[in-house]
Design an enzyme around this catalytic site. Structure first.
Site, PDB file in Angstrom:
ATOM      1  N   SER B 326       0.632  -1.213   0.141  1.00  0.00           N
ATOM      2  CA  SER B 326      -0.174   0.053   0.005  1.00  0.00           C
ATOM      3  C   SER B 326       0.899   1.211  -0.059  1.00  0.00           C
ATOM      4  CB  SER B 326      -0.840   0.048   1.141  1.00  0.00           C
ATOM      5  OG  SER B 326      -1.670  -1.312   1.079  1.00  0.00           O
ATOM      6  N   ASP B 365     -10.315  -6.725  -0.344  1.00  0.00           N
ATOM      7  CA  ASP B 365      -9.920  -5.499   0.404  1.00  0.00           C
ATOM      8  C   ASP B 365      -9.249  -5.977   1.541  1.00  0.00           C
ATOM      9  OD1 ASP B 365     -10.493  -2.138   0.005  1.00  0.00           O
ATOM     10  OD2 ASP B 365     -10.100  -2.997   2.145  1.00  0.00           O
ATOM     11  N   HIS B 371     -15.030  -0.368   2.952  1.00  0.00           N
ATOM     12  CA  HIS B 371     -14.800   0.849   3.394  1.00  0.00           C
ATOM     13  C   HIS B 371     -16.108   1.668   2.872  1.00  0.00           C
ATOM     14  CE1 HIS B 371     -10.685  -0.355   3.152  1.00  0.00           C
ATOM     15  NE2 HIS B 371     -10.575   0.444   4.383  1.00  0.00           N
ATOM     16  N   CYS B 384      -7.909   2.034   1.151  1.00  0.00           N
ATOM     17  CA  CYS B 384      -8.835   1.068   0.690  1.00  0.00           C
ATOM     18  C   CYS B 384      -8.296   0.989  -0.548  1.00  0.00           C
ATOM     19  CB  CYS B 384      -9.857   2.090   0.307  1.00  0.00           C
ATOM     20  SG  CYS B 384     -11.247   1.276  -0.811  1.00  0.00           S
TER      21      CYS B 384
END
Lengths: 378, 616
Positions: B326, B365, B371, B384
């Site tokens: 991420s 996810d 989310h 997200c």
């Protein structure tokens, strides 16, 4: 020698005009020449030994003994010497045989005879005994010598030379033989015989090389012919010696400044190769001065020989003087690389005792011949 | 004696003798003349030759090794120094039987087989009269033991020398590297004359990169030696020029605090000053003690280091290629803005998974229940995945790969350390070239969240973050700040290339993404909000989690049931202060699990160390 004080007193009037040295049976010019060489030699030796006082002290003591022996020998009148010659010679040959049988082993060669108190090289005695014996033999006959005399002489000089060679000590053997041969030559050996002998030796040389010489002797000759062949082995001496001499140049590097000797590149620098030290530090000029003194001694020796009152004296004095020159020439020739390496010292200069005594004692004989003169009508 | 038959003619005999004597004297004169000619030839004509030979005999040229330059940290703390030590050396020329001598030496001093091997290797290139080391670092006892027996070993001697020592040991090992004995391959490459007196050379790290500066210039002395080779006096001396000292950008205090911040974990930390690319800290944990390498580490110790599962010799910062996870989302978001496929208001609904049109495959996810509807800021703040699946799909792999490439992903950063790897910034072209396969849309999705083929080194992540923090401006990372000669006179910075500035069509987009990263730490829903507590400055950051173990479609990633070494790597990138950044950090905590809870606190401690804040 007459030691009776009354007799001495009687002689004094007759000898009034003769100097102190002559009364001591010494020859002043010869003595001065020898002392000059010895003194210069000590100067060179001091440098060659790495400024070692002990070496100088020991060499000075040896020189003192040698000159002492010379003075004693000088007192022996020639007629006594003639009388003793066969005995000395005979004893010398016996000792040589003993050396071969029971001699100590030193440096891979048997040269020394241990007499308990001191060690002694009989071959040194022969350096004097052979010319005396040959001279005695030839002086008894008419000169030039006849063939019979020549053969006898050759046997007398050849037998000890062969024994010495068998020790093996090529250098001394050659010196002893040449001392005898000089007597023959000076006695007037005919040129025809000389030419024949030279031819014979040339023919015999290959046989000598193949059957009689030891390996190390052959090596020396090979090295002499081409020292660069084995630069770290047997050629090393000659190469380093030539470098020392050549780098000395005309005036030398100066006393105590020889790098070849002080940095230990030059082997045997105190003994057989001391001439290279002289050449390195004092240059060609120093050598010429030294050679001039040697030349003076040789001239004086030949002068004494020619002035001798009888044939025996002439032959002995002449032979001993020429032998002295052979020492000089073989040594310098070896160090400069024009002769093979034969263990012959530079006379009066090389460190070491035995040959020094013999060499200087020989001049005692010359002095004796010169100073014990029968009063002949002029 | 036989009686003479004829009467002696005294006069005739005397005349005969005189003529022979004259002849002899002539021969003597001739011989002397020959001798003098010979001497003239040697001493006058060939004098120059023999002077040369005499000089060659006694004068030898010995190299004088220069003193290696020292290495200091940013504040002047010594990191690499030269300590005096004794070595045992042998001159083959002066030893009759080298093998027998070594065998005899081994009876008094410990000499291992590898010492002997090394000696023989060196011997091949050295000349016979040169001194060759056989044992390094003798202790006092060995020195005195040899001194007692020295007379029995002509040509063997003790030499005092300087040896490299790294006082910080493990702490700086992955930055400094170490020097080691020159090996056979290096022999071919190094200048034989420059290294004539040198036994060691930089092997890795700063020691290798800056070998030319650290080494210095060799000196020489002309010495007079005797026939045994012993030096009698020095005739001439050209002193060596010592190597230049290095001052690093690295700050030892930050380095230490960063290392400690990792705690029990293995991992990597890089702290860069985004303004000039200065490397403030470079931690690869575990490290190793470089000192045994200087004089040859034992095979046993080396194998232990090499076989350890923790891989202490492995420089994770330069060579550790991790999925960025991420942490690349801010860059992907920025790409979306740049290419106009999204804006600050566009929202994507996140149900907890994403499905490509016409496919049943669910791309999960990390939050199972999703989310909900998120815009770009929320997507970055909450990390997200679904938002970025959609964004990556809209961008397409070509634009995505090109844009990530602008931040240095996929190629080495150009740091002044050797051995750096370039990571992997996958593209359609790359896949065709290496795998001969077409690019699938699904691969674009996972590239959008830094998984799949994507790989980046911690250094690349830090550099990309630094570029982002300065809005596209930056320089190549540099460990060395300045180089200084022995007199301390000339100080010049090593060549560092400025990076081509990254320009966006709408410069406002920088702030959008940076604000989202601030919200990661300072926002109420930020994945790293825990570290904001008591913070006296603003951090912009992004957490990340890199999968080591692939979870199958119908499986659940269960932290408790996965072996330690298969647990996710925890990542964090960030910079601070957010408005005027002076430090950019990348943290990888191997098998740490969550980026937010594990990596972010580590990064906080590094920020605190750099910005002078006391961490709680």
């Amino acid at each position: 020698m007459n030691l009776n004080p009354l007799a001495l007193g009687r002689q004094r009037s007759a000898e009034r005009r003769r100097g102190l040295f002559e009364r001591l049976h010494l020859d002043l010019p010869l003595l001065m020449g020898l002392l000059t060489i010895a003194a210069l030699g000590l100067v060179v030796l001091y440098s060659a030994s790495g400024q070692d006082d002990g070496t100088i002290v020991r060499q000075t003591i040896r020189l003192g003994i040698a000159f002492g022996v010379m003075v004693v020998v000088a007192q022996i009148p020639p007629h006594l010497l003639r009388l003793w010659t066969p005995w000395i010679y005979g004893a010398g040959v016996i000792l040589l045989v003993m050396v071969l049988i029971v001699g100590d082993i030193g440096k891979g060669a048997q040269r020394w005879l241990d007499l308990g108190v001191f060690r002694f090289q009989p071959s040194e005695v022969m350096k004097l005994a052979v010319p005396l014996m040959v001279a005695l033999t030839l002086a008894d006959g008419t000169l030039p010598p006849r063939l019979m005399g020549v053969i006898k002489s050759l046997v007398l000089l050849g037998v000890p030379a062969l024994f010495i060679f068998m020790q093996p000590d090529l250098g001394t053997a050659l010196l002893v033989a040449s001392a005898g041969l000089f007597v023959l030559f000076l006695a007037g050996l005919s040129w025809k015989l000389i030419a024949a002998a030279i031819a014979l030796v040339s023919a015999a040389a290959p046989i000598f090389w193949t059957f009689l010489m030891r390996d190390y002797q052959r090596d020396r000759v090979r090295t002499f012919l081409n020292p660069e062949n084995d630069p770290l082995g047997s050629g090393y001496h000659i190469i380093q010696s030539k470098i020392a001499i050549g780098s000395g140049g005309l005036y030398g590097k100066g006393w105590l400044n020889g790098t070849q000797s002080h940095l230990e590149f030059l082997p045997e620098r105190s003994t057989d190769f001391i001439f290279a030290v002289l050449a390195e530090e004092f240059g060609l000029m120093g050598i010429l001065v030294m050679l001039a003194v040697y030349g003076f001694v040789i001239l004086r020796g030949m002068h004494i020989a020619s002035r001798a009152q009888d044939t025996f004296g002439r032959l002995v004095a002449g032979s001993l003087t020429l032998t002295f020159f052979v020492y000089l020439f073989v040594n310098t020739g070896m160090v400069t690389g024009i002769l093979p390496v034969v263990g012959v010292p530079l006379p009066l200069v090389s460190y070491g005792g035995t040959s020094l005594v013999t060499l200087i004692a020989a001049f005692g004989i010359l002095m004796s011949i010169h100073t014990h003169r029968k009063l002949l009508p002029q | 004696m036989p009686r003479p038959v004829t009467l002696k003619d005294v006069q005739r005999e005397s005349r005969l003798f005189q003529s022979r004597a004259v002849f002899s004297l002539a021969a003597v004169a001739l011989a002397c003349l020959g001798l003098v000619i010979r001497l003239t030839n040697l001493q006058v004509l060939q004098h120059d030759l023999y002077v040369t030979l005499s000089t060659d005999n006694r004068v030898k040229v010995e190299p004088l090794a220069p003193t290696r330059g020292l290495i200091y940290d940013r504040k002047g703390k010594l990191l690499a120094e030269n300590q005096p030590a004794y070595s045992l050396e042998l001159i083959p020329e002066q030893v009759d039987d080298v093998d027998a001598t070594i065998a005899a030496l081994r009876e008094i001093i410990t000499i291992e087989d590898r010492d002997v091997e090394h000696f023989h290797r060196l011997r091949k290139r050295k000349r016979r009269f040169e001194s060759i080391p056989i044992r390094f670092r003798l202790n006092e006892e060995e020195v005195s033991r040899f001194a007692v027996h020295r007379h029995a070993f002509p040509g063997v001697d003790i030499h005092a020398g300087l040896y490299r020592y790294y006082p910080m040991g493990e702490l700086t090992a992955h930055v400094l590297g170490y020097v080691g004995r020159i090996d056979e391959r290096e022999l071919q490459e190094l200048s034989a004359s420059e290294y004539a007196g040198t036994s060691h050379v930089g092997k890795v790290g700063v020691e290798k990169t800056y070998e030319a500066e650290l080494h210095g210039k060799v000196g020489f002395r002309k010495v007079e030696t005797n026939a045994q080779g012993r030096v009698i006096r020095v005739l001439e001396r050209t002193p060596p020029i010592p190597g230049e000292d290095l001052h690093l950008n690295l700050d030892l205090d930050i380095q230490r605090k960063a290392t400690e911040a990792l705690g029990e974990y293995n991992g990597a930390i890089v702290a860069l000053d985004p303004r000039d690319g200065a490397v403030l800290a470079l931690v690869s944990k575990p490290g190793y003690d470089p000192n045994p390498f200087v004089n040859g580490i034992s095979v046993k110790d080396y194998n232990a280091l090499n076989r350890s599962r923790d891989k202490p010799l492995f420089n994770r910062v330069l060579r550790g290629q991790y999925p960025p996870g991420s942490t690349i989302k801010p860059l992907v978001g920025l790409g979306g803005l740049e290419f106009g496929v999204t804006d600050t208001n566009t929202t994507t609904f996140c149900p907890g998974y994403f499905r490509l049109p016409g496919s049943s495959h669910r791309y999960r996810d990390w939050k199972r229940w999703g989310h909900g509807a998120v815009n770009l800021d929320e997507a970055i703040t909450q990390s997200c995945d679904v938002y970025f699946y959609q964004l990556a799909l809209n961008l397409g792999i070509d634009r995505l790969s090109e844009f990530l490439g602008r931040f240095g992903l996929g190629k080495p950063s150009g740091i002044d350390l050797t051995g750096e790897l370039g990571g992997l910034n996958p593209s359609r072209e790359w896949k065709r070239r290496t795998r001969r396969e077409a690019w699938y849309p699904g691969e674009t999705l996972i590239t959008g969240i830094g998984q799949g083929y994507s790989l980046a080194t911690p250094l690349q992540l830090a550099q990309a973050t630094a570029l982002l923090s300065r809005r596209g401006m930056g320089r190549q990372p540099r460990v060395v700040k300045s180089i200084e000669d022995a007199g301390g006179n000339h100080s010049r910075p090593p060549a560092s290339e400025p990076i081509n500035p990254i320009s966006l069509s709408n410069p406002e987009d920088w702030q959008t993404v940076i604000q989202a990263m601030i919200d990661v730490v300072h926002g109420s829903t930020g994945t790293a909000r825990h570290i904001a507590k008591g913070l006296g400055y603003t951090i912009a950051g992004k957490t990340g989690t890199a999968q080591v173990y692939t979870v199958k479609q119908d499986e659940e990633y269960d932290k408790e049931n996965v072996a330690d070494h298969l647990r996710d790597h925890a990542l964090f990138v960030g910079f601070a202060p957010a408005d005027e950044p002076t430090v950019a950090v990348a943290v990888v905590v191997e098998n740490g699990g969550s980026g937010g809870s594990i990596a972010a606190p580590v990064a906080r401690q590094v920020f605190d160390a750099v910005l002078g804040e006391v961490s709680e």
